[in-house]
Enzyme design. Structure first.
Site, mmCIF file in Angstrom:
data_model
loop_
_atom_site.group_PDB
_atom_site.id
_atom_site.type_symbol
_atom_site.label_atom_id
_atom_site.label_comp_id
_atom_site.label_asym_id
_atom_site.label_seq_id
_atom_site.Cartn_x
_atom_site.Cartn_y
_atom_site.Cartn_z
ATOM 1 N N LYS A 1 0.909 -1.241 -0.015
ATOM 2 C CA LYS A 1 -0.108 0.039 0.172
ATOM 3 C C LYS A 1 0.934 1.049 -0.278
ATOM 4 O O LYS A 1 2.027 1.091 0.707
ATOM 5 C CB LYS A 1 -0.826 0.028 1.236
ATOM 6 C CG LYS A 1 -2.018 1.141 1.320
ATOM 7 C CD LYS A 1 -3.047 1.197 2.538
ATOM 8 C CE LYS A 1 -3.662 2.252 2.485
ATOM 9 N NZ LYS A 1 -4.829 1.889 3.653
ATOM 10 N N SER B 1 -9.943 2.520 2.708
ATOM 11 C CA SER B 1 -8.864 3.097 2.009
ATOM 12 C C SER B 1 -7.916 2.098 1.361
ATOM 13 O O SER B 1 -7.431 2.647 0.286
ATOM 14 C CB SER B 1 -7.921 4.253 2.882
ATOM 15 O OG SER B 1 -7.304 3.346 3.630
ATOM 16 N N SER C 1 -10.250 0.098 6.964
ATOM 17 C CA SER C 1 -9.560 0.171 5.698
ATOM 18 C C SER C 1 -8.908 -0.975 4.938
ATOM 19 O O SER C 1 -8.509 -0.960 3.910
ATOM 20 C CB SER C 1 -8.427 1.180 5.790
ATOM 21 O OG SER C 1 -9.257 2.726 5.610
#
Lengths: 95, 483, 485
Positions: C76, C155, C179
């Site tokens: 990420k 997210s 997330s």
């Protein structure tokens, strides 16, 4: 809970975020909605409840006083917006 | 109108740790800009603080030295504000639960009295970097080497009522932190920074007036001047019927003037909240005991010892004991010089005056306590006169020579103390001044006679090329003139 | 090849059937073409990946391989990667190339894993749809074949979409309010948010420090266990990481579930949850009963206050955490600032997107004089009540199960106009972050052809048990193997 234009202008100054005049109404609505959501907290009975700052009941570890870092100015300043003679350059403060 | 002056101090003490409070970067002074600012100090994304144990040890030692309670579970808060020397946009500090709780120090006043000044608390926090406003094409340069240096901020109660008390308190705290070895005490480099809160109230009133905070006091002398200046400024305003604005003022010692730090006082709202990157710091008995056992002799104990061991009076002992480096210097001079009182006079007199004049600290002194001790020996045994001693001191200070006896020889400062030789000179001088001898002998008032002796000293010193022992000359004169 | 799990790829590399260089070439080729539709990556590090693959093959030849040596994965774009742009989905950090690694990054490097690039995310991890990224929205691979552009959740939507689309077998992620779990649910993959403090936060760009936790995302529970084996552990650089032994999370995957006590929080089976979603979740729970688990209803009385508490605490912490983005030392600086204040206010107005600015302003407000007690302190007290609910529940049961989200993946743009609607996406996940306990989302069926996630919540440091429960479920179901067309 509503948030006033003045409040928005005040927090924008504190947060150092420029807010244009035409953005204020939208912020008033959005922040007002968020604060409405948050106002549910008022319903909770928190009498004699200890505030919780951390999920775990742990205590701080302390580090021995030994130098572990070396000079890496060049690497850090290579990604800086403006430097000179090893200093970071920023615009002057105008009072 | 009569006014009461109310003074409180806030003192930032840079702790003499090897590394920063939240990172393993060196804190050594004087490095090239930003060479001691690592990822954590620069607030690079994702970096996290890890506190330095030594900073806590030093804070606890300070707390014990000022008779304070140690907070067993202290917490760090974030104080939010934007400034380029504050990389994270917040300062990690302590608000609700500072490491050092209420305590006190006793300060010695010039009149021989002792006054207790209460310590409100002392907390640990990180120092900011430095902004350099020289011209970089109209920009400001930022050096973050100092960012993250551990500080304790000591906050006193407003217990002082004049500049002398405030300076005495400042000196006392300076003496404590330098004796503890937790701070180098160098005010000119900013290792110890004093801010003074001052307010006035009508004499006898219980209601405190509006206070101002004066910053940038990098010597005790400036501190004294700044207080006088601020008291006068406030008094003028109040007596003209004006009001004092709560503000921070910057003192300029060279011009003896101050100015408000912000033209428009920004509404400060620091939005303190507990730092979620740090956990509560728990200090246990073992940690406190270890700190207590490592405490060196503190100024109060040292003062008592100086009185006892060297027979100094209260005032001299207090002054010399207040500064650990000065105390060490004095002890070296007294041990070598054998005459502690004389050593004390020289340390407080010529030596301190010279340091002040050159804005030097004891650590920068070009002469050692032992050298001064050697000088004291030669004064005490009448080898040199006090005028000669000043010449020797000068030569030591300038580094002309580092050996007292060699200087005395080289400069021919040795006094003639051979009585026979001196008597011969007295006889010769008296023979050449018959009128004055007659006048002296006709005078009945011993006071006037004493004064007239001075008239013979000039020619005697001239005859001895300045090397006659004045005390002996005096004795011989009195005897020969038939006193 | 692309349907293979980390465990399978690892075995193939070990057997010599394929080299890491071949494997990585293959993955990179596919990634470059397939991701055009998805936009699940912000940066693809082709050269570095091939160099790492060569090194991995050498390591293996030298007999120094770990299960991860030569295996592809992605980070990420919130984890700092030395020499590789780390943007956090923001214009503010669009040009930011850190000269240091996050601890998680360093751990994968040490294990010999080959990072193919950095995945897309909501700006500064603030969002539930990966639509607020400065680098454009990520599209959920599910629904694409019907011509629908749905959100992957957020997210960590880039990681979830990439894993679902078989662009990588595994990707790191972070979870502050859901997330990891919400995008895992919406993309039909398996994700784990560990106990707060289990995985180091050092070098992971902070959103809300007391809630943020790095975690795992892959198709199988077993791969999540392999990831956690690399990620978990004490880090002296993170004061909030916990010095506690790390088990081998793969060692207990095969334990039988007989006697497992499952609690169903009644507050998570009401309100916004659709009947179709509820049916999928209940059907998954029936599978657990077949595996020998017992089920009972429990209560989390303060669950309804979690979103309110979260939207005080998270913005408050964020408002301070994001102050460092000031244009002075790195990242974006506005053009021609006329003075310092101008630099600050324009850099931050131009560098941050709308949602980030809203949260900074809300957090600033909540901490400001006069509001601190009513908002921040109150929220911290409610946080304790929420934690206490979970502590009480775990006195009666071993794990809690619930839907991960109230509904499946929604269409892009549907919830961007009203921030509060978006916040309600995390209604079942957010309390877990406040308490700091671990939780997973496991694929548990489909509604209207879109994946549904089952959330499994455990007590502190019970990751091994959660992975075990998920793995056993995946031995008797194939939801996690379904591939979007």
């Amino acid at each position: 809970m509503t948030i006033s234009r003045e409040d928005i202008e005040k927090v924008a100054v504190l947060a150092r975020i420029r807010v244009e005049e035409e953005q204020v109404s939208a912020l008033e609505k959005d922040l007002g909605n968020i604060l409405d959501l948050v106002d549910q907290l008022g319903a909770a009975d928190t009498e004699s409840v200890e505030p919780m700052a951390h999920p775990l009941n742990a205590v701080q570890r302390l580090r021995p006083d030994e130098v572990t870092e070396t000079n890496q100015r060049e690497a850090f300043q290579a990604i800086a917006p403006a430097t000179e003679n090893g200093l970071y350059l920023v615009p002057r403060v105008i009072e | 109108m009569q006014w009461d002056i109310v003074i409180g101090l806030e003192i930032h003490v840079q702790l003499a740790t090897r590394t920063k409070i939240f990172s393993g970067s060196s804190t050594a002074y004087g490095a090239e800009p930003n060479t001691q600012a690592n990822a954590v100090d620069l607030a690079m994304p994702g970096t996290l603080p890890v506190p330095n144990e030594q900073a806590f040890r030093y804070a606890v030692m300070f707390g014990l030295a000022v008779n304070a309670e140690i907070e067993r579970r202290s917490v760090f808060e974030r104080k939010n504000y934007f400034y380029p020397d504050l990389p994270k946009g917040y300062q990690t500090t302590q608000l609700e639960r500072p490491i050092v709780g209420p305590g006190y120090v006793d300060i010695d006043l010039a009149n021989g009295e002792t006054k207790r000044v209460r310590i409100h608390h002392a907390h640990l926090e990180e120092d900011a970097g430095k902004s350099l406003h020289e011209d970089f094409h109209g920009m400001t340069g930022i050096d973050l080497n100092r960012a993250g240096t551990p500080l304790i901020e000591v906050v006193t109660e407003p217990d002082m009522n004049n500049a002398d008390e405030a300076v005495a308190c400042a000196r006392k705290l300076h003496g404590i932190v330098t004796s503890l070895g937790i701070c180098d005490g160098d005010m000119s480099q900013g290792s110890m920074r004093f801010d003074v809160n001052i307010s006035l109230k009508p004499k006898g009133s219980d209601v405190l007036g509006t206070r101002t905070e004066t910053k940038n006091l990098n010597s005790f002398r400036f501190m004294e001047q700044a207080i006088a200046h601020e008291v006068e400024r406030q008094m003028d305003i109040l007596e003209d019927g004006g009001t004092i604005i709560q503000e921070t003022r910057l003192y300029n010692g060279d011009r003896n003037e101050s100015r408000s730090m912000r033209t428009k006082e920004e509404a400060n709202d620091y939005r303190y909240f507990p730092c979620p990157d740090l956990l509560p710091v728990v200090i246990d008995d073992a940690f406190i005991d270890e700190a207590r056992n490592s405490l060196p002799e503190l100024p109060d104990a040292r003062k008592a010892r100086f009185m006892e061991q060297y027979g100094l009076n209260d005032y001299d002992a207090s002054l010399l004991a207040s500064d650990s480096k000065l105390a060490t210097f004095f002890e070296a001079a007294a041990e070598r010089g054998k005459d502690a009182k004389l050593a004390s006079n020289w340390v407080q007199g010529e030596f301190s005056a010279r340091l002040n004049a050159e804005e030097k600290s004891v650590a920068d002194s070009p002469i050692t306590g032992a050298q001064l001790g050697d000088l004291v020996v030669r004064i005490a045994d009448n080898t040199i006169s006090s005028a000669g001693a000043k010449k020797v001191f000068e030569a030591l200070w300038t580094g002309e020579n580092d050996n007292v006896d060699a200087i005395i020889d080289a400069k021919g400062l040795k006094q003639v103390s051979d009585t026979g030789e001196l008597e011969k000179m007295v006889d010769e001088v008296l023979a050449s001044m018959p009128d004055q001898v007659a006048q002296y002998q006709q005078e009945s008032d011993p006071k006037k006679q004493k004064k007239m002796l001075g008239g013979f000293m000039g020619p005697l010193m001239k005859a001895s090329k300045g090397q006659g022992n004045p005390k002996l000359f005096n004795e011989i004169l009195v005897k020969k003139l038939g006193g | 090849m692309h349907n293979k799990s980390v465990a399978e790829l690892s075995r193939e590399l070990e057997s010599g059937k394929i080299s890491s260089v071949e494997l990585i070439r293959d993955y990179l080729g596919r990634l470059k073409t397939e991701d055009e539709q998805l936009n699940s990556f912000i940066t693809i590090t082709e050269e570095q990946a091939l160099a790492d693959a060569h090194a991995a093959d050498e390591q293996r030849a030298a007999g120094k391989a770990t299960p991860w040596t030569g295996v592809p994965f992605a980070h990420k774009d919130i984890f700092c990667t030395n020499g590789v742009a780390t943007t956090c989905g923001s214009k503010m950090l669009a040009n930011f190339v850190p000269p240091y690694d996050a601890t998680v990054t360093a751990n994968f490097r040490k294990a010999g894993a080959v990072c193919l690039g950095k995945t897309n995310m909501d700006e500064f991890a603030m969002g539930s749809s990966t639509e607020s990224s400065y680098f454009g929205a990520t599209t959920n691979p599910w629904g694409l074949s019907r011509g629908e552009k749905r959100v992957p959740g957020g997210s960590s939507g880039g990681s979830a979409a990439a894993v679902a689309a078989r662009l990588v077998p595994a990707a790191t992620a972070t979870d502050t309010g859901g997330s990891i779990r919400q995008p895992a649910a919406l993309c039909g993959v398996t994700g784990l948010k560990p106990t707060y403090g289990r995985v180091s936060r050092y070098g992971m760009v902070a959103f809300a420090s007391s809630l943020d936790q790095g975690g795992t995302m892959a198709r199988t529970a077993e791969d999540n266990a392999l990831m956690l084996n690399v990620m978990a552990g004490f880090d002296p650089k993170d004061s909030t990481s916990i010095d506690r032994e790390v088990p081998d999370y793969t060692a207990t995957l095969d334990e039988p579930l007989k006697g497992l006590r499952i609690g169903l929080p009644k507050e998570y089976f009401t309100g916004s949850l659709s009947a179709a979603m509820e049916e999928q979740v209940r059907s998954a729970i029936r599978e657990y009963e077949k595996l020998g688990a017992t089920v009972k209803e429990v209560s989390l009385p303060h669950a309804n206050l979690a979103i309110a508490a979260y939207y005080v605490i998270a913005p408050a912490e964020a408002s301070a955490n994001l102050s460092r983005f000031d244009g002075a030392r790195y990242g974006y600086r506005c053009e021609d600032p006329k003075d310092l204040l101008d630099m600050y206010t324009r850099t931050r107005a131009e560098g941050f997107g709308d949602e980030v600015k809203r949260r900074i302003l809300v957090g600033t407000y909540a901490l400001s004089a006069g509001y601190f007690d009513a908002y921040y302190l109150k929220a911290q007290k409610v946080r304790r009540l929420i934690q206490q609910d979970f502590i009480n529940a775990f006195k009666e049961v071993d794990v809690l199960m619930s839907p991960t989200t109230p509904s499946p993946a929604f269409v892009q743009g549907e919830k961007t106009s009203d921030p509060v609607t978006m916040y309600l996406e995390d209604v079942f996940t957010i309390a877990i972050n406040l308490a700091g306990i671990p939780a997973m989302s496991v694929p548990a069926g489909f509604v209207d052809g879109l994946p549904v996630g089952l959330q499994i919540i455990g007590d502190y440091f019970s990751e091994a048990r959660l992975l075990n429960a998920a793995h056993q479920f995946q031995q008797v179901t194939d939801w996690h193997q379904r591939e979007p067309q």
